[in-house]
Write a protein that holds these residues in place. Sequence first.
Motif, PDB file in Angstrom:
ATOM      1  N   HIS A 104      20.623  -7.603  13.895  1.00  0.00           N
ATOM      2  CA  HIS A 104      19.208  -7.388  13.200  1.00  0.00           C
ATOM      3  C   HIS A 104      18.294  -8.380  13.559  1.00  0.00           C
ATOM      4  CE1 HIS A 104      20.740  -4.795   9.585  1.00  0.00           C
ATOM      5  NE2 HIS A 104      21.368  -4.631  10.728  1.00  0.00           N
ATOM      6  N   SER A 105      17.144  -7.575  14.134  1.00  0.00           N
ATOM      7  CA  SER A 105      15.843  -8.723  14.309  1.00  0.00           C
ATOM      8  C   SER A 105      14.973  -8.733  13.230  1.00  0.00           C
ATOM      9  CB  SER A 105      15.121  -8.165  15.669  1.00  0.00           C
ATOM     10  OG  SER A 105      15.791  -7.810  16.841  1.00  0.00           O
ATOM     11  N   VAL A 106      14.384  -9.646  13.137  1.00  0.00           N
ATOM     12  CA  VAL A 106      13.200  -9.823  12.285  1.00  0.00           C
ATOM     13  C   VAL A 106      12.027 -10.465  13.118  1.00  0.00           C
ATOM     14  CG1 VAL A 106      14.685 -10.002  10.120  1.00  0.00           C
ATOM     15  CG2 VAL A 106      13.757 -12.255  11.324  1.00  0.00           C
ATOM     16  N   TYR A 107      10.864 -10.130  12.797  1.00  0.00           N
ATOM     17  CA  TYR A 107       9.422 -10.316  13.393  1.00  0.00           C
ATOM     18  C   TYR A 107       8.715 -10.815  12.334  1.00  0.00           C
ATOM     19  CZ  TYR A 107       5.166 -10.229  15.522  1.00  0.00           C
ATOM     20  OH  TYR A 107       3.712 -10.580  15.653  1.00  0.00           O
ATOM     21  N   GLY A 108       7.961 -11.763  12.685  1.00  0.00           N
ATOM     22  CA  GLY A 108       6.747 -12.338  12.003  1.00  0.00           C
ATOM     23  C   GLY A 108       6.204 -13.558  12.456  1.00  0.00           C
ATOM     24  N   LEU A 109       5.729 -14.382  11.569  1.00  0.00           N
ATOM     25  CA  LEU A 109       5.296 -15.711  12.007  1.00  0.00           C
ATOM     26  C   LEU A 109       4.848 -16.373  10.567  1.00  0.00           C
ATOM     27  CD1 LEU A 109       1.331 -15.250  12.688  1.00  0.00           C
ATOM     28  CD2 LEU A 109       2.724 -13.417  12.539  1.00  0.00           C
ATOM     29  N   THR A 110       4.410 -17.730  10.623  1.00  0.00           N
ATOM     30  CA  THR A 110       4.776 -18.827   9.677  1.00  0.00           C
ATOM     31  C   THR A 110       3.555 -18.187   8.790  1.00  0.00           C
ATOM     32  OG1 THR A 110       5.169 -20.590  11.018  1.00  0.00           O
ATOM     33  CG2 THR A 110       4.067 -20.965   8.992  1.00  0.00           C
ATOM     34  N   GLU A 111       2.249 -17.672   9.240  1.00  0.00           N
ATOM     35  CA  GLU A 111       1.287 -17.155   8.369  1.00  0.00           C
ATOM     36  C   GLU A 111       1.282 -15.929   7.595  1.00  0.00           C
ATOM     37  OE1 GLU A 111      -0.223 -19.997  11.626  1.00  0.00           O
ATOM     38  OE2 GLU A 111       1.309 -18.152  11.492  1.00  0.00           O
ATOM     39  N   SER A 112       2.501 -15.494   7.965  1.00  0.00           N
ATOM     40  CA  SER A 112       2.903 -14.092   7.397  1.00  0.00           C
ATOM     41  C   SER A 112       4.200 -14.152   6.317  1.00  0.00           C
ATOM     42  CB  SER A 112       3.258 -12.938   8.265  1.00  0.00           C
ATOM     43  OG  SER A 112       4.264 -12.973   8.900  1.00  0.00           O
ATOM     44  N   THR A 113       4.336 -15.462   6.124  1.00  0.00           N
ATOM     45  CA  THR A 113       5.452 -16.014   5.146  1.00  0.00           C
ATOM     46  C   THR A 113       6.551 -15.997   6.032  1.00  0.00           C
ATOM     47  OG1 THR A 113       4.312 -15.161   3.170  1.00  0.00           O
ATOM     48  CG2 THR A 113       6.699 -15.780   2.874  1.00  0.00           C
ATOM     49  N   ALA A 114       6.894 -15.049   6.594  1.00  0.00           N
ATOM     50  CA  ALA A 114       8.135 -15.032   7.506  1.00  0.00           C
ATOM     51  C   ALA A 114       8.147 -13.633   8.142  1.00  0.00           C
ATOM     52  CB  ALA A 114       9.377 -15.213   6.693  1.00  0.00           C
ATOM     53  N   LEU A 145      -1.720  -7.408  17.359  1.00  0.00           N
ATOM     54  CA  LEU A 145      -1.238  -6.774  15.802  1.00  0.00           C
ATOM     55  C   LEU A 145      -1.813  -7.466  14.765  1.00  0.00           C
ATOM     56  CD1 LEU A 145       1.067  -5.355  14.147  1.00  0.00           C
ATOM     57  CD2 LEU A 145       2.298  -7.666  14.277  1.00  0.00           C
ATOM     58  N   CYS A 146      -2.363  -6.820  13.819  1.00  0.00           N
ATOM     59  CA  CYS A 146      -2.853  -7.168  12.588  1.00  0.00           C
ATOM     60  C   CYS A 146      -2.068  -6.773  11.328  1.00  0.00           C
ATOM     61  CB  CYS A 146      -4.445  -7.084  12.416  1.00  0.00           C
ATOM     62  SG  CYS A 146      -5.414  -7.785  13.873  1.00  0.00           S
ATOM     63  N   VAL A 147      -2.022  -7.462  10.448  1.00  0.00           N
ATOM     64  CA  VAL A 147      -1.370  -7.166   9.278  1.00  0.00           C
ATOM     65  C   VAL A 147      -2.148  -7.539   7.938  1.00  0.00           C
ATOM     66  CG1 VAL A 147       1.057  -7.398  10.394  1.00  0.00           C
ATOM     67  CG2 VAL A 147       0.220  -9.157   9.150  1.00  0.00           C
ATOM     68  N   ARG A 148      -1.792  -6.937   6.931  1.00  0.00           N
ATOM     69  CA  ARG A 148      -2.384  -7.057   5.507  1.00  0.00           C
ATOM     70  C   ARG A 148      -1.499  -6.809   4.534  1.00  0.00           C
ATOM     71  NH1 ARG A 148      -8.173  -4.383   4.369  1.00  0.00           N
ATOM     72  NH2 ARG A 148      -7.123  -2.684   4.437  1.00  0.00           N
ATOM     73  N   GLY A 149      -1.376  -7.794   3.344  1.00  0.00           N
ATOM     74  CA  GLY A 149      -0.385  -7.300   2.396  1.00  0.00           C
ATOM     75  C   GLY A 149      -0.128  -8.519   1.634  1.00  0.00           C
ATOM     76  N   TYR A 150       0.696  -8.596   0.676  1.00  0.00           N
ATOM     77  CA  TYR A 150       1.425  -9.536  -0.332  1.00  0.00           C
ATOM     78  C   TYR A 150       1.844 -10.616   0.489  1.00  0.00           C
ATOM     79  CZ  TYR A 150       6.086  -8.722   1.136  1.00  0.00           C
ATOM     80  OH  TYR A 150       7.281  -8.728   1.946  1.00  0.00           O
ATOM     81  N   LEU A 151       2.027 -10.520   1.784  1.00  0.00           N
ATOM     82  CA  LEU A 151       2.771 -11.711   2.783  1.00  0.00           C
ATOM     83  C   LEU A 151       1.707 -12.475   3.390  1.00  0.00           C
ATOM     84  CD1 LEU A 151       4.391 -10.065   6.031  1.00  0.00           C
ATOM     85  CD2 LEU A 151       2.282  -9.426   4.746  1.00  0.00           C
ATOM     86  N   THR A 152       0.483 -12.277   3.316  1.00  0.00           N
ATOM     87  CA  THR A 152      -0.424 -13.283   3.920  1.00  0.00           C
ATOM     88  C   THR A 152      -0.639 -14.425   3.474  1.00  0.00           C
ATOM     89  OG1 THR A 152      -2.360 -12.038   3.052  1.00  0.00           O
ATOM     90  CG2 THR A 152      -1.550 -11.311   5.152  1.00  0.00           C
ATOM     91  N   MET A 153      -0.748 -15.646   4.008  1.00  0.00           N
ATOM     92  CA  MET A 153      -0.695 -16.867   3.402  1.00  0.00           C
ATOM     93  C   MET A 153      -2.023 -17.093   2.903  1.00  0.00           C
ATOM     94  SD  MET A 153      -2.087 -19.310   6.856  1.00  0.00           S
ATOM     95  CE  MET A 153      -3.560 -18.750   7.768  1.00  0.00           C
ATOM     96  N   LEU A 154      -1.982 -18.017   1.853  1.00  0.00           N
ATOM     97  CA  LEU A 154      -3.436 -18.206   1.120  1.00  0.00           C
ATOM     98  C   LEU A 154      -4.476 -18.960   2.195  1.00  0.00           C
ATOM     99  CD1 LEU A 154      -1.778 -20.132  -2.166  1.00  0.00           C
ATOM    100  CD2 LEU A 154      -2.756 -17.757  -1.726  1.00  0.00           C
ATOM    101  N   GLY A 155      -3.912 -19.718   3.139  1.00  0.00           N
ATOM    102  CA  GLY A 155      -4.691 -20.211   4.211  1.00  0.00           C
ATOM    103  C   GLY A 155      -4.378 -21.264   4.625  1.00  0.00           C
ATOM    104  N   TYR A 156      -4.853 -22.114   5.717  1.00  0.00           N
ATOM    105  CA  TYR A 156      -4.710 -23.372   6.345  1.00  0.00           C
ATOM    106  C   TYR A 156      -5.071 -24.454   5.473  1.00  0.00           C
ATOM    107  CZ  TYR A 156      -3.484 -20.981  10.678  1.00  0.00           C
ATOM    108  OH  TYR A 156      -2.675 -20.199  11.680  1.00  0.00           O
ATOM    109  N   HIS A 157      -4.408 -25.285   4.878  1.00  0.00           N
ATOM    110  CA  HIS A 157      -4.764 -26.481   4.168  1.00  0.00           C
ATOM    111  C   HIS A 157      -5.986 -27.307   4.743  1.00  0.00           C
ATOM    112  CE1 HIS A 157      -4.502 -29.088   0.551  1.00  0.00           C
ATOM    113  NE2 HIS A 157      -4.537 -30.130   1.572  1.00  0.00           N
ATOM    114  N   LYS A 158      -7.246 -27.363   4.087  1.00  0.00           N
ATOM    115  CA  LYS A 158      -8.129 -28.172   4.559  1.00  0.00           C
ATOM    116  C   LYS A 158      -8.718 -27.898   5.976  1.00  0.00           C
ATOM    117  CE  LYS A 158      -7.563 -32.704   2.515  1.00  0.00           C
ATOM    118  NZ  LYS A 158      -7.122 -34.404   2.525  1.00  0.00           N
TER     119      LYS A 158
END
Length: 591
Positions: free
Chosen positions: A371-381, A426-439
């Motif tokens: 199984h493959s999973v794809y994402g990035l840190t900023e999308s929670t996973a 690729l752009c994504v939107r939903g519950y998974l997007t991070m709050l932001g980069y700290h500072k």
Amino acid sequence: MLNKKLQILSRHLLKQYAAHKALRCVSTSSYIHKIGKEPLVYRNVGQQLELASSKFGSTEAIVSCHEAQRYTFRSLLQEVDRLAAGFRKLGLQKGDAIGIWAPNYMHWYLTYMAAARAGLTSVGINPGFQGPEVAYCLKKVDIKAIVAPEAFKSTKYYEILREICPEIAHSEPGKIKSEEFPHLRTIIINSQESLKGAFRFDDVLDLSNATEQAEIAKFQREICPETPCNVQFTSGTTGHPKAALLSHYNIVNNGIHVGNRNELEDERICVQVPLFHAFGVSITIMAALAKGATMVLPAPNFSPKDSLKAIFNEKCTVLHGTPTMYVDLVHAQRSLQLPLGPIKKAITGGAIVAPQLILDVKEVLGVQTMHSVYGLTESTAVIFQSRPGEPADTVLNSVGYITDHIEAKVIDANGCLVPFGQPGELCVRGYLTMLGYHKDVEKTEEILSADNWLHTGDQFVIEANGYGRIVGRLKEMIIRGGENIFPKEVEDFLNSHPQVVEAHVIGVPDERLGEELCAFVRVKDYVDPKTFTSEALRAYSKGKLAHFKVPRYVVPIDAFPKTTSGKIQKFKLLKEYEDRLKKNELKSARV
């Protein structure tokens, strides 16, 4: 009169045709919204642990093979609340940041869970970081307390902390005062020794009484799911890491939907990935928690031999790892030939997977499905992931199907949608997007638009059926004499070569063409690296790969520079190329 009616009818038909054409254009554009059958939950991590304890009580939650420690979900909750109450007894308050700087030890896992139950924000620090890097992390997110082992292999964690913060040596535990680190107060070391200026981890476990531990359960309703839970530093493959801030809501829901898609109920997971990484936190810890799966830690850091032993001894049915880890695991199993039990699935993510590797994992390790999973840190996973029962060619040619409750689109350089099947960002939107980069408001606004679309920076293709395929990183695209080349395609070709274990391609400067291709290649043990030249590669590529995609430079390498999460640090490969070029150690072939 008739002509007038015909004119009106004609205009009406033209409008209908235009509307139909516009609708058809929209429906064939790369936008998809996957509405899930199971709703999102409004729950914090501590409440998720409580739910797991009540549902899966006597099931093993985690096994640390190298420490000979085991916890059921019920005993885990009790131990976590002891530690959470201990943190509060030390004066740590809701919203404070607590760093976890350690390999895959049980105290890492307990600290992560206890921080969530105490309302703290855990900060995963790469266990391979040295003094200046740790100092950066401490300052970046205002860390108030840090948990670490005394030492692991050649890394002396406590000594490094004393070097960057000399005040520790002259402070009472919990009362550190440093001009350079004004927020830092507490050092907690997992050691049997009493170290100056630091608490022992076991002593913090014993600080609280039963009443104070019981208060932790009541405290959960005061922790809003949308508040910060965990800081993930970006992997550092391209330079200074940014601090992605993830909420309880992000992490809990991503874990649930990863667990659902991978059918983790009652499974035993061999955890090869580092716990501090998004793969460790969301895909492994939170998915296992949601489905009552058992996490098995073979070793403090990735060791193919220890992983194989853990798979056999603990009867693991699921493997978690990055592509480079599976490369090494396959290589080790070819030598050891251990009698592994039935492995239902191997889950991989963190980097692009070569088709040949998927075939090797099935053949050599006896894995039934990959199984493959794809994402990035900023999308929670996870954004895209495989579905149960997919045919083999789907797994080979995609990174999976879009995860529930997520919108995704692919755009061109002007921000317009491209047709399904065409590459773009690729752009994504939903519950998974991070709050932001700290500072870091500026960097946050670069990646996260005002309407909450997260720009991944990945060149990607979405098919109309909801499956995705990564072409490569936009920033990694090589432009050779006007030809756009994505390293992934060339790497997949090189990895299919019978003499190659692993290959990675970078772009290097060229006066005539702008950029040229340089391939770093790790060959199999029986192959003399000197014989794997650009000329030999050109002969192998004839009729199989366009001439402009054949690397001009081929550099044999024993081991690739990687982050602890297993990603290749291509900026270090570029430095290696530059060093060899200065020493006239590079041979090339015009192709």
